[in-house]
Scaffold this motif. Structure first.
Motif, PDB file in Angstrom:
ATOM      1  N   ILE A 101      83.984   2.656  53.023  1.00  0.00           N
ATOM      2  CA  ILE A 101      84.569   3.917  52.559  1.00  0.00           C
ATOM      3  C   ILE A 101      83.480   4.979  52.474  1.00  0.00           C
ATOM      4  CG2 ILE A 101      85.740   5.066  50.638  1.00  0.00           C
ATOM      5  CD1 ILE A 101      86.871   2.271  49.901  1.00  0.00           C
ATOM      6  N   GLU A 102      83.779   6.158  53.000  1.00  0.00           N
ATOM      7  CA  GLU A 102      82.872   7.293  52.854  1.00  0.00           C
ATOM      8  C   GLU A 102      83.380   8.140  51.702  1.00  0.00           C
ATOM      9  OE1 GLU A 102      81.134  11.152  55.287  1.00  0.00           O
ATOM     10  OE2 GLU A 102      82.450   9.745  56.304  1.00  0.00           O
ATOM     11  N   SER A 103      82.500   8.424  50.752  1.00  0.00           N
ATOM     12  CA  SER A 103      82.898   9.182  49.571  1.00  0.00           C
ATOM     13  C   SER A 103      81.725  10.023  49.082  1.00  0.00           C
ATOM     14  CB  SER A 103      83.335   8.212  48.473  1.00  0.00           C
ATOM     15  OG  SER A 103      83.553   8.883  47.277  1.00  0.00           O
ATOM     16  N   ASP A 104      81.913  11.324  49.008  1.00  0.00           N
ATOM     17  CA  ASP A 104      80.892  12.226  48.452  1.00  0.00           C
ATOM     18  C   ASP A 104      79.491  11.965  48.993  1.00  0.00           C
ATOM     19  OD1 ASP A 104      82.833  13.479  46.902  1.00  0.00           O
ATOM     20  OD2 ASP A 104      82.508  12.135  45.215  1.00  0.00           O
ATOM     21  N   ARG A 105      79.378  11.992  50.292  1.00  0.00           N
ATOM     22  CA  ARG A 105      78.084  11.793  50.964  1.00  0.00           C
ATOM     23  C   ARG A 105      77.495  10.412  50.735  1.00  0.00           C
ATOM     24  NH1 ARG A 105      77.802  15.465  54.782  1.00  0.00           N
ATOM     25  NH2 ARG A 105      77.970  17.568  54.046  1.00  0.00           N
ATOM     26  N   GLU A 106      78.364   9.462  50.442  1.00  0.00           N
ATOM     27  CA  GLU A 106      77.924   8.089  50.228  1.00  0.00           C
ATOM     28  C   GLU A 106      78.819   7.167  51.034  1.00  0.00           C
ATOM     29  OE1 GLU A 106      76.263   6.010  46.327  1.00  0.00           O
ATOM     30  OE2 GLU A 106      78.400   6.422  46.183  1.00  0.00           O
ATOM     31  N   LEU A 107      78.222   6.171  51.639  1.00  0.00           N
ATOM     32  CA  LEU A 107      78.975   5.163  52.375  1.00  0.00           C
ATOM     33  C   LEU A 107      78.941   3.888  51.534  1.00  0.00           C
ATOM     34  CD1 LEU A 107      80.382   4.870  55.172  1.00  0.00           C
ATOM     35  CD2 LEU A 107      78.317   3.700  55.915  1.00  0.00           C
ATOM     36  N   ILE A 108      80.111   3.416  51.162  1.00  0.00           N
ATOM     37  CA  ILE A 108      80.210   2.234  50.306  1.00  0.00           C
ATOM     38  C   ILE A 108      80.834   1.107  51.119  1.00  0.00           C
ATOM     39  CG2 ILE A 108      81.149   1.269  48.178  1.00  0.00           C
ATOM     40  CD1 ILE A 108      81.344   4.241  47.183  1.00  0.00           C
ATOM     41  N   THR A 109      80.079   0.045  51.317  1.00  0.00           N
ATOM     42  CA  THR A 109      80.548  -1.129  52.039  1.00  0.00           C
ATOM     43  C   THR A 109      80.680  -2.272  51.047  1.00  0.00           C
ATOM     44  OG1 THR A 109      79.375  -0.411  54.024  1.00  0.00           O
ATOM     45  CG2 THR A 109      80.061  -2.719  53.937  1.00  0.00           C
ATOM     46  N   THR A 110      81.863  -2.871  51.023  1.00  0.00           N
ATOM     47  CA  THR A 110      82.120  -3.984  50.123  1.00  0.00           C
ATOM     48  C   THR A 110      82.524  -5.206  50.935  1.00  0.00           C
ATOM     49  OG1 THR A 110      82.907  -2.427  48.445  1.00  0.00           O
ATOM     50  CG2 THR A 110      83.451  -4.740  48.117  1.00  0.00           C
ATOM     51  N   ILE A 111      81.866  -6.312  50.667  1.00  0.00           N
ATOM     52  CA  ILE A 111      82.224  -7.590  51.275  1.00  0.00           C
ATOM     53  C   ILE A 111      82.629  -8.516  50.133  1.00  0.00           C
ATOM     54  CG2 ILE A 111      81.430  -9.572  52.622  1.00  0.00           C
ATOM     55  CD1 ILE A 111      79.483  -7.677  54.028  1.00  0.00           C
ATOM     56  N   THR A 112      83.868  -8.989  50.189  1.00  0.00           N
ATOM     57  CA  THR A 112      84.426  -9.820  49.126  1.00  0.00           C
ATOM     58  C   THR A 112      84.920 -11.125  49.723  1.00  0.00           C
ATOM     59  OG1 THR A 112      85.178  -7.787  48.048  1.00  0.00           O
ATOM     60  CG2 THR A 112      86.107  -9.847  47.241  1.00  0.00           C
ATOM     61  N   ASP A 113      84.669 -12.219  49.006  1.00  0.00           N
ATOM     62  CA  ASP A 113      85.186 -13.502  49.457  1.00  0.00           C
ATOM     63  C   ASP A 113      85.836 -14.235  48.285  1.00  0.00           C
ATOM     64  OD1 ASP A 113      83.392 -15.708  48.251  1.00  0.00           O
ATOM     65  OD2 ASP A 113      81.908 -14.338  49.107  1.00  0.00           O
ATOM     66  N   ASP A 114      86.577 -15.278  48.611  1.00  0.00           N
ATOM     67  CA  ASP A 114      87.235 -16.086  47.580  1.00  0.00           C
ATOM     68  C   ASP A 114      86.609 -17.476  47.507  1.00  0.00           C
ATOM     69  OD1 ASP A 114      88.171 -17.164  49.937  1.00  0.00           O
ATOM     70  OD2 ASP A 114      90.282 -17.094  49.376  1.00  0.00           O
ATOM     71  N   GLY A 115      85.314 -17.528  47.724  1.00  0.00           N
ATOM     72  CA  GLY A 115      84.614 -18.807  47.757  1.00  0.00           C
ATOM     73  C   GLY A 115      84.153 -19.279  46.399  1.00  0.00           C
ATOM     74  N   ILE A 116      83.153 -20.157  46.426  1.00  0.00           N
ATOM     75  CA  ILE A 116      82.682 -20.814  45.211  1.00  0.00           C
ATOM     76  C   ILE A 116      81.744 -19.947  44.382  1.00  0.00           C
ATOM     77  CG2 ILE A 116      82.983 -23.130  46.143  1.00  0.00           C
ATOM     78  CD1 ILE A 116      79.946 -23.180  46.700  1.00  0.00           C
TER      79      ILE A 116
END
Length: 94
Positions: A32-47
């Motif tokens: 997501i690009e927001s207010d001159r910031e790029l936010i990358t989120t990686i989410t998993d359902d692991g241990i």
């Protein structure tokens, strides 16, 4: 282009960590690009892993080094189940 390659490598390492260590069924990536910031989120359902005794191995150090080289930051959050990695990078003003 070099910044894009660095972001690609960060995402690649995040995916590799999930595949190798998380024993996850699902992996989600959000950029997501927001207010001159790029936010990358990686989410998993692991241990997940122990955040109190976190030992930044080669993969985690690589992600952190790459993000900070671009003036960004990385945080890892425990989920139930899983893990969330958030990478915040400043966008250039051009």
């Amino acid at each position: 282009p070099e910044d894009q390659i660095v972001l690609f490598r960060i995402i690649q390492e995040g995916i590799q960590n999930v595949v190798k260590h998380a024993n996850a069924s699902n992996l989600f990536i959000s950029i997501i690009e927001s207010d001159r910031e790029l936010i990358t989120t990686i989410t998993d359902d692991g241990i997940g892993f122990n955040f109190n005794g976190i030992s930044k191995g080669i993969g985690l150090n690589s992600v952190l080094t790459r993000a900070t080289s671009l003036g960004g930051s990385v945080t890892w959050n425990p989920l139930s189940p899983g893990t969330e990695m958030i990478v915040k990078l400043k966008m250039s003003k051009t």
